[in-house]
Write a protein that holds these residues in place. Sequence first.
Motif, PDB file in Angstrom:
ATOM      1  N   SER A 179     -33.276  38.759  10.627  1.00 40.77           N
ATOM      2  CA  SER A 179     -34.537  38.983  10.293  1.00 40.77           C
ATOM      3  C   SER A 179     -34.961  38.540   8.778  1.00 40.77           C
ATOM      4  N   GLY A 180     -33.813  39.107   7.848  1.00 45.84           N
ATOM      5  CA  GLY A 180     -33.858  38.651   6.581  1.00 45.84           C
ATOM      6  C   GLY A 180     -34.015  37.184   6.322  1.00 45.84           C
ATOM      7  N   ILE A 181     -33.029  36.295   6.956  1.00 45.60           N
ATOM      8  CA  ILE A 181     -33.156  35.009   6.765  1.00 45.60           C
ATOM      9  C   ILE A 181     -34.538  34.226   7.519  1.00 45.60           C
ATOM     10  N   THR A 182     -34.802  34.791   8.625  1.00 49.27           N
ATOM     11  CA  THR A 182     -36.283  34.310   9.128  1.00 49.27           C
ATOM     12  C   THR A 182     -37.278  34.701   8.228  1.00 49.27           C
ATOM     13  N   GLY A 183     -37.199  35.862   7.976  1.00 46.42           N
ATOM     14  CA  GLY A 183     -38.540  36.116   6.779  1.00 46.42           C
ATOM     15  C   GLY A 183     -38.600  35.233   5.681  1.00 46.42           C
ATOM     16  N   MET A 184     -37.346  35.001   5.100  1.00 46.71           N
ATOM     17  CA  MET A 184     -37.506  34.148   3.822  1.00 46.71           C
ATOM     18  C   MET A 184     -37.686  32.825   4.207  1.00 46.71           C
ATOM     19  N   VAL A 185     -37.155  32.054   4.907  1.00 49.47           N
ATOM     20  CA  VAL A 185     -37.380  30.682   5.314  1.00 49.47           C
ATOM     21  C   VAL A 185     -38.817  30.790   5.747  1.00 49.47           C
ATOM     22  N   ALA A 186     -39.247  31.559   6.596  1.00 48.14           N
ATOM     23  CA  ALA A 186     -40.843  31.724   6.907  1.00 48.14           C
ATOM     24  C   ALA A 186     -41.504  31.507   5.704  1.00 48.14           C
ATOM     25  N   ILE A 187     -41.570  32.378   4.858  1.00 44.54           N
ATOM     26  CA  ILE A 187     -42.362  32.394   3.521  1.00 44.54           C
ATOM     27  C   ILE A 187     -42.127  31.212   2.628  1.00 44.54           C
ATOM     28  N   LEU A 188     -40.899  30.770   2.506  1.00 39.81           N
ATOM     29  CA  LEU A 188     -40.551  29.438   1.912  1.00 39.81           C
ATOM     30  C   LEU A 188     -41.281  28.260   2.350  1.00 39.81           C
ATOM     31  N   LEU A 189     -41.579  28.425   3.714  1.00 32.40           N
ATOM     32  CA  LEU A 189     -42.159  27.108   4.277  1.00 32.40           C
ATOM     33  C   LEU A 189     -43.552  27.306   4.233  1.00 32.40           C
ATOM     34  N   MET A 190     -44.181  28.776   4.167  1.00 27.66           N
ATOM     35  CA  MET A 190     -45.353  28.866   4.275  1.00 27.66           C
ATOM     36  C   MET A 190     -46.038  28.579   2.667  1.00 27.66           C
ATOM     37  N   ARG A 191     -45.076  29.045   2.030  1.00 23.42           N
ATOM     38  CA  ARG A 191     -45.480  28.901   0.375  1.00 23.42           C
ATOM     39  C   ARG A 191     -45.838  27.448   0.033  1.00 23.42           C
ATOM     40  N   ARG A 192     -44.925  26.331   0.746  1.00 23.19           N
ATOM     41  CA  ARG A 192     -44.969  24.938   0.471  1.00 23.19           C
ATOM     42  C   ARG A 192     -46.301  24.601   1.053  1.00 23.19           C
ATOM     43  N   ARG A 193     -46.522  25.080   2.136  1.00 22.48           N
ATOM     44  CA  ARG A 193     -48.075  24.810   2.785  1.00 22.48           C
ATOM     45  C   ARG A 193     -49.154  25.402   2.306  1.00 22.48           C
ATOM     46  N   ALA A 194     -49.019  26.515   1.510  1.00 24.10           N
ATOM     47  CA  ALA A 194     -50.302  27.231   0.987  1.00 24.10           C
ATOM     48  C   ALA A 194     -50.602  26.351  -0.209  1.00 24.10           C
TER      49      ALA A 194
END
Lengths: 269, 264
Positions: free
Chosen positions: A237-252
């Motif tokens: 969950s930790g890895i998933t949450g971090m990867v999801a947010i890093l990818l989202m941040r890039r798209r934001a």
Amino acid sequence: MIADLLNNLSGQVAIGLGQAAGAIALCFAVVALCRRFAVHVEREAVISIGRGLVQMVAVGFVLALLLHGDLLIGALILLVMTIAAAVTASRRLKGIAAPVLLSFWAIFAGSAVVIAAMLATGTLKGDIAILVPVGSMIIANAMNACAQAAERFKADVTAYVGQIEAALALGAEPDATVAPYVQSAVYASLLPRLDMLKSLGLVWIPGVMAGMMVSGASPVYAGIYQFIIVAMILAASGITGMVAILLMRRRAFSSAAQLVLRREERAKR
Amino acid sequence: MTTAKAIATASLDLVPATNVRRYPTPEAVARRANASRLPATVMLETKNLSRTVDGRVLVDDVSVQMQPCEIVAVVGPSGAGKSSFLRLINRLDEPTSGTVLLNGKDYRAIPPREVRRRVGMVMQTAYLFPGTVATNIAFGPRQRGEMITEDTIAALLERVGLPGYQDHDVITLSGGEAQRVSVARTLANAPEALLLDEPTSALDEAAARGIEELVLDIIEERRMTCLLVTHNKAQAARIAVRTMVIAAGRLRAIGPSKEVLGDC
């Protein structure tokens, strides 16, 4: 082959369906109670219960057929589960470019790293009957972590557009402007799993431990193994949450460092 | 021009004409700037600037040139595209077509963060970051890895009329004080142009006058260019040399404030 399987399973299946009918009856009783309080979940409850039962019976059949399959087949099943999880999690990512792909990579990263580590250390066997159920637990939790992290990040960013743009207008790096929201989103995705770990054994005894004990394993070993599974769920969950947010941040943000993740084009012009 | 004036008159708030001017007129500021014998240059220029979102035109082909020490007011009805115009100049939004020139250079050739440092923007809401006044003022320079000295912070706060406010927590500030800190925070980046998006709309009359006085002084002192979005016609007349009227995203009129706004 299917006929043999059905013959072997028929007794158990009949008992299981009877028990499922009892569970469904209890659920409907609760739905009826909700109705008395003007909470109308009848339609959703019927769909959810129906889908849940059909899906689990179908999975049971697939697992029964593939029980003696090799690691590759197990990996393919988990890949299909990851895709389904990505599609589900992506529904919380409206307004973000390529949401299914983003969810897929996040869930895949968390699940694959953890499952690979468990296989490498011998914690998890390549036997499909063990790999798929344990893998699915990890994928399902990674899916929830992805959705929770994404939803929190999106909610925070859209709520603090003014602060973020004030920082951008002062020449801040886009990543720096959303740093507090990255932290809170990752934390939000981990919190339910941390609570799960804290309450392990006190509030609930998960299914894996119960199943192992029923199968005759030592209760102490079953407890330790269950802890390992929940700890791996936390890691995934930790890895998933971090990867999801890093990818989202890039798209934001756009390539010109403009915030593009917002509810809508500002009304006041 | 007549139509533009009618639009502006119909939509802008009026401030009582009895208010006494306590600071130099914009014409006086411009005169003093010319007296410095520096050649007249175009510091900021928009060229056919446009932005369309989902088929809705927010800014439509706006071209305007601004010189150092000049304050240009942007007026027009709500939803006319005034704030959108300012956001394009700060590059918070991307133009659909057209561009902005900073000292003659196309801003698309300049890194966005550098554009934003050089073209400071003060928003309608101060949006101060949690912490002290000093940390807010140091924010911009810190983004470039620069340290701002305590003396500089003190001088900036003195300049915006808040001496000794360094250690104040921003949550204790009044609306007027917060907006002054916001101005000081933007000035800490040493911008060449200042974009003010209705900086006094949430302030009472006395606080608004204080901000106006501050802006006039700073623009003259730092030889900056300033674009001021305002709903307040009298405010535009008080501090802007020129006024541009925007309606439905288009530039309807631009000229000396007295001529564009008439008596107010």
